[in-house]
Design a protein around this motif. Structure first.
Motif, PDB file in Angstrom:
ATOM      1  N   ILE A  60       2.872  -3.933   7.803  1.00  0.00           N
ATOM      2  CA  ILE A  60       2.096  -2.924   7.076  1.00  0.00           C
ATOM      3  C   ILE A  60       2.902  -2.382   5.899  1.00  0.00           C
ATOM      4  CG2 ILE A  60       1.076  -0.618   7.209  1.00  0.00           C
ATOM      5  CD1 ILE A  60       0.326  -1.229  10.115  1.00  0.00           C
ATOM      6  N   THR A  61       4.154  -2.058   6.151  1.00  0.00           N
ATOM      7  CA  THR A  61       5.017  -1.529   5.098  1.00  0.00           C
ATOM      8  C   THR A  61       5.146  -2.532   3.951  1.00  0.00           C
ATOM      9  OG1 THR A  61       6.278  -0.283   6.756  1.00  0.00           O
ATOM     10  CG2 THR A  61       7.281  -0.557   4.586  1.00  0.00           C
ATOM     11  N   THR A  62       5.376  -3.788   4.289  1.00  0.00           N
ATOM     12  CA  THR A  62       5.540  -4.830   3.278  1.00  0.00           C
ATOM     13  C   THR A  62       4.274  -4.995   2.437  1.00  0.00           C
ATOM     14  OG1 THR A  62       7.130  -6.029   4.658  1.00  0.00           O
ATOM     15  CG2 THR A  62       6.036  -7.277   2.905  1.00  0.00           C
ATOM     16  N   PHE A  63       3.123  -5.079   3.103  1.00  0.00           N
ATOM     17  CA  PHE A  63       1.871  -5.269   2.369  1.00  0.00           C
ATOM     18  C   PHE A  63       1.612  -4.091   1.438  1.00  0.00           C
ATOM     19  CE2 PHE A  63      -2.607  -4.730   1.604  1.00  0.00           C
ATOM     20  CZ  PHE A  63      -3.014  -6.001   1.232  1.00  0.00           C
ATOM     21  N   LEU A  64       1.743  -2.883   1.939  1.00  0.00           N
ATOM     22  CA  LEU A  64       1.458  -1.710   1.111  1.00  0.00           C
ATOM     23  C   LEU A  64       2.438  -1.606  -0.051  1.00  0.00           C
ATOM     24  CD1 LEU A  64       0.641   1.037   3.774  1.00  0.00           C
ATOM     25  CD2 LEU A  64      -0.963  -0.294   2.390  1.00  0.00           C
ATOM     26  N   ASN A  65       3.693  -1.890   0.197  1.00  0.00           N
ATOM     27  CA  ASN A  65       4.696  -1.788  -0.865  1.00  0.00           C
ATOM     28  C   ASN A  65       4.389  -2.740  -2.018  1.00  0.00           C
ATOM     29  OD1 ASN A  65       7.184  -0.557  -1.749  1.00  0.00           O
ATOM     30  ND2 ASN A  65       8.176  -2.516  -1.400  1.00  0.00           N
ATOM     31  N   VAL A  66       3.971  -3.951  -1.697  1.00  0.00           N
ATOM     32  CA  VAL A  66       3.606  -4.907  -2.739  1.00  0.00           C
ATOM     33  C   VAL A  66       2.310  -4.486  -3.432  1.00  0.00           C
ATOM     34  CG1 VAL A  66       2.887  -7.284  -3.173  1.00  0.00           C
ATOM     35  CG2 VAL A  66       4.813  -6.830  -1.639  1.00  0.00           C
ATOM     36  N   ALA A  67       1.345  -4.006  -2.646  1.00  0.00           N
ATOM     37  CA  ALA A  67       0.031  -3.671  -3.197  1.00  0.00           C
ATOM     38  C   ALA A  67       0.078  -2.509  -4.189  1.00  0.00           C
ATOM     39  CB  ALA A  67      -0.935  -3.344  -2.065  1.00  0.00           C
ATOM     40  N   VAL A  68       1.019  -1.573  -4.010  1.00  0.00           N
ATOM     41  CA  VAL A  68       1.041  -0.387  -4.877  1.00  0.00           C
ATOM     42  C   VAL A  68       2.274  -0.336  -5.775  1.00  0.00           C
ATOM     43  CG1 VAL A  68      -0.280   0.909  -3.153  1.00  0.00           C
ATOM     44  CG2 VAL A  68       2.221   1.120  -3.183  1.00  0.00           C
ATOM     45  N   ARG A  69       2.972  -1.451  -5.901  1.00  0.00           N
ATOM     46  CA  ARG A  69       4.247  -1.427  -6.624  1.00  0.00           C
ATOM     47  C   ARG A  69       4.103  -1.073  -8.093  1.00  0.00           C
ATOM     48  NH1 ARG A  69       5.752  -7.894  -6.391  1.00  0.00           N
ATOM     49  NH2 ARG A  69       3.859  -8.680  -7.403  1.00  0.00           N
ATOM     50  N   ASP A  70       2.941  -1.293  -8.705  1.00  0.00           N
ATOM     51  CA  ASP A  70       2.738  -0.961 -10.116  1.00  0.00           C
ATOM     52  C   ASP A  70       1.939   0.325 -10.289  1.00  0.00           C
ATOM     53  OD1 ASP A  70       4.090  -3.262 -11.033  1.00  0.00           O
ATOM     54  OD2 ASP A  70       2.292  -4.476 -10.713  1.00  0.00           O
ATOM     55  N   THR A  71       1.943   1.184  -9.288  1.00  0.00           N
ATOM     56  CA  THR A  71       1.230   2.459  -9.336  1.00  0.00           C
ATOM     57  C   THR A  71       2.222   3.605  -9.134  1.00  0.00           C
ATOM     58  OG1 THR A  71       0.790   2.686  -6.953  1.00  0.00           O
ATOM     59  CG2 THR A  71      -0.710   1.264  -8.225  1.00  0.00           C
ATOM     60  N   ASP A  99       2.073  10.191  -3.212  1.00  0.00           N
ATOM     61  CA  ASP A  99       1.545  10.022  -4.566  1.00  0.00           C
ATOM     62  C   ASP A  99       2.503  10.694  -5.535  1.00  0.00           C
ATOM     63  OD1 ASP A  99       0.088   9.684  -6.857  1.00  0.00           O
ATOM     64  OD2 ASP A  99      -1.624  10.902  -6.230  1.00  0.00           O
ATOM     65  N   GLY A 100       3.172   9.912  -6.358  1.00  0.00           N
ATOM     66  CA  GLY A 100       4.140  10.464  -7.294  1.00  0.00           C
ATOM     67  C   GLY A 100       5.510  10.632  -6.674  1.00  0.00           C
ATOM     68  N   SER A 187      -7.337   6.653  -0.102  1.00  0.00           N
ATOM     69  CA  SER A 187      -6.288   7.380  -0.813  1.00  0.00           C
ATOM     70  C   SER A 187      -5.548   6.507  -1.816  1.00  0.00           C
ATOM     71  CB  SER A 187      -5.292   7.973   0.183  1.00  0.00           C
ATOM     72  OG  SER A 187      -4.694   6.950   0.965  1.00  0.00           O
ATOM     73  N   LEU A 188      -5.496   5.198  -1.558  1.00  0.00           N
ATOM     74  CA  LEU A 188      -4.753   4.276  -2.426  1.00  0.00           C
ATOM     75  C   LEU A 188      -5.656   3.403  -3.271  1.00  0.00           C
ATOM     76  CD1 LEU A 188      -2.031   3.036   0.116  1.00  0.00           C
ATOM     77  CD2 LEU A 188      -2.026   5.094  -1.308  1.00  0.00           C
ATOM     78  N   ASN A 189      -6.959   3.390  -2.966  1.00  0.00           N
ATOM     79  CA  ASN A 189      -7.937   2.564  -3.674  1.00  0.00           C
ATOM     80  C   ASN A 189      -7.613   1.079  -3.559  1.00  0.00           C
ATOM     81  OD1 ASN A 189     -10.326   2.226  -5.166  1.00  0.00           O
ATOM     82  ND2 ASN A 189      -9.213   2.142  -7.096  1.00  0.00           N
ATOM     83  N   ILE A 190      -7.242   0.674  -2.340  1.00  0.00           N
ATOM     84  CA  ILE A 190      -6.981  -0.734  -2.056  1.00  0.00           C
ATOM     85  C   ILE A 190      -7.570  -1.075  -0.693  1.00  0.00           C
ATOM     86  CG2 ILE A 190      -4.847  -0.810  -3.412  1.00  0.00           C
ATOM     87  CD1 ILE A 190      -3.314  -0.745  -0.725  1.00  0.00           C
ATOM     88  N   GLU A 191      -7.579  -2.357  -0.361  1.00  0.00           N
ATOM     89  CA  GLU A 191      -7.986  -2.791   0.965  1.00  0.00           C
ATOM     90  C   GLU A 191      -6.785  -3.372   1.710  1.00  0.00           C
ATOM     91  OE1 GLU A 191     -11.284  -5.443   0.963  1.00  0.00           O
ATOM     92  OE2 GLU A 191     -12.717  -3.932   0.284  1.00  0.00           O
ATOM     93  N   LEU A 192      -6.721  -3.070   2.988  1.00  0.00           N
ATOM     94  CA  LEU A 192      -5.667  -3.585   3.854  1.00  0.00           C
ATOM     95  C   LEU A 192      -6.302  -4.532   4.866  1.00  0.00           C
ATOM     96  CD1 LEU A 192      -2.824  -3.629   5.152  1.00  0.00           C
ATOM     97  CD2 LEU A 192      -3.455  -1.529   6.369  1.00  0.00           C
ATOM     98  N   PRO A 193      -6.151  -5.841   4.698  1.00  0.00           N
ATOM     99  CA  PRO A 193      -6.754  -6.792   5.638  1.00  0.00           C
ATOM    100  C   PRO A 193      -6.123  -6.687   7.019  1.00  0.00           C
ATOM    101  CG  PRO A 193      -6.151  -7.860   3.562  1.00  0.00           C
ATOM    102  CD  PRO A 193      -5.488  -6.524   3.572  1.00  0.00           C
TER     103      PRO A 193
END
Length: 203
Positions: A60-71, A99-100, A187-193
């Motif tokens: 979970i940590t790995t997926f989220l970190n990659v998914a939001v790395r440019d935010t 956030d921030g 909260s992140l505006n992404i999907e977590l499969p």
């Protein structure tokens, strides 16, 4: 998260001491081999998790970190403590996102006050606590608006999302059951499969 026992021995030279100030707790935690929660004067030892618990948390940590790395979102693992001022409580979530920039507790750099998303991977010994008292305490944090409770025995995740950021009592509950589902993280505006959460888990 797994909790072992309340007031573990050898934390202080005073064997009869059962209440600790936050600063006493922090001093203990800085040198302790294992992590502990602080609960309004009490210290609770946390036991190690299962290999499945650890694997799910890492994925979970790995997926989220990659998914939001440019935010502006930042992902942290369970090494960073959340401090809950209203309850004088310090705890370690399995995964958290802010956030921030992190808002730290006073001059501490190891206690965060502004989690946005919190993830707890459920263990038999702590499931009721994560669902009840702990969730209630988390809701006292103004920034907190999304909560995931992740089963480690089947592909099953419960999501709580705050519908009104100006209030702490309008939480929507959503269940995701099955490996082919994807969780909409509001909260992140992404999907977590779900397949990413359980990618190397055999049920």
């Amino acid at each position: 998260m797994a909790i072992a026992q309340t007031n573990p021995p050898n934390l202080t030279s005073d064997a009869t001491k059962t209440r600790f100030t936050p600063d006493e707790y922090r001093a203990i935690e800085e040198t302790a081999e294992d992590r502990h929660e602080y609960c309004n004067g009490g210290i609770i030892a946390m036991s190690g998790g299962s290999p499945t618990h650890s694997r799910i948390t890492v994925d979970i940590t790995t997926f989220l970190n990659v998914a939001v790395r440019d935010t502006n979102f930042q992902v942290y693992n369970g090494d960073l403590r959340i401090w809950i001022p209203s309850f004088n409580h310090g705890t370690y979530p399995d995964v958290l996102v802010i956030d921030g920039e992190p808002e730290f507790n006073a001059d501490r750099t190891d206690e965060i006050l502004n989690p946005l998303l919190i993830v707890e991977v459920l263990s038999p010994s702590t499931e009721a606590y994560d669902r009840g008292e702990k969730f209630r305490k988390y809701r006292s944090l103004a920034s907190f608006c999304e909560y995931l409770l992740v089963s480690q025995t089947e592909p099953y995740i419960e999501q709580y999302h705050n519908l009104d950021r100006q209030s702490s009592d309008r939480w929507q509950w959503q269940v995701y059951d099955g490996i082919d589902r994807a969780i909409v993280l509001h909260s992140l505006n992404i999907e977590l499969p779900m397949s990413e959460v359980y990618r190397r888990i055999n049920f």
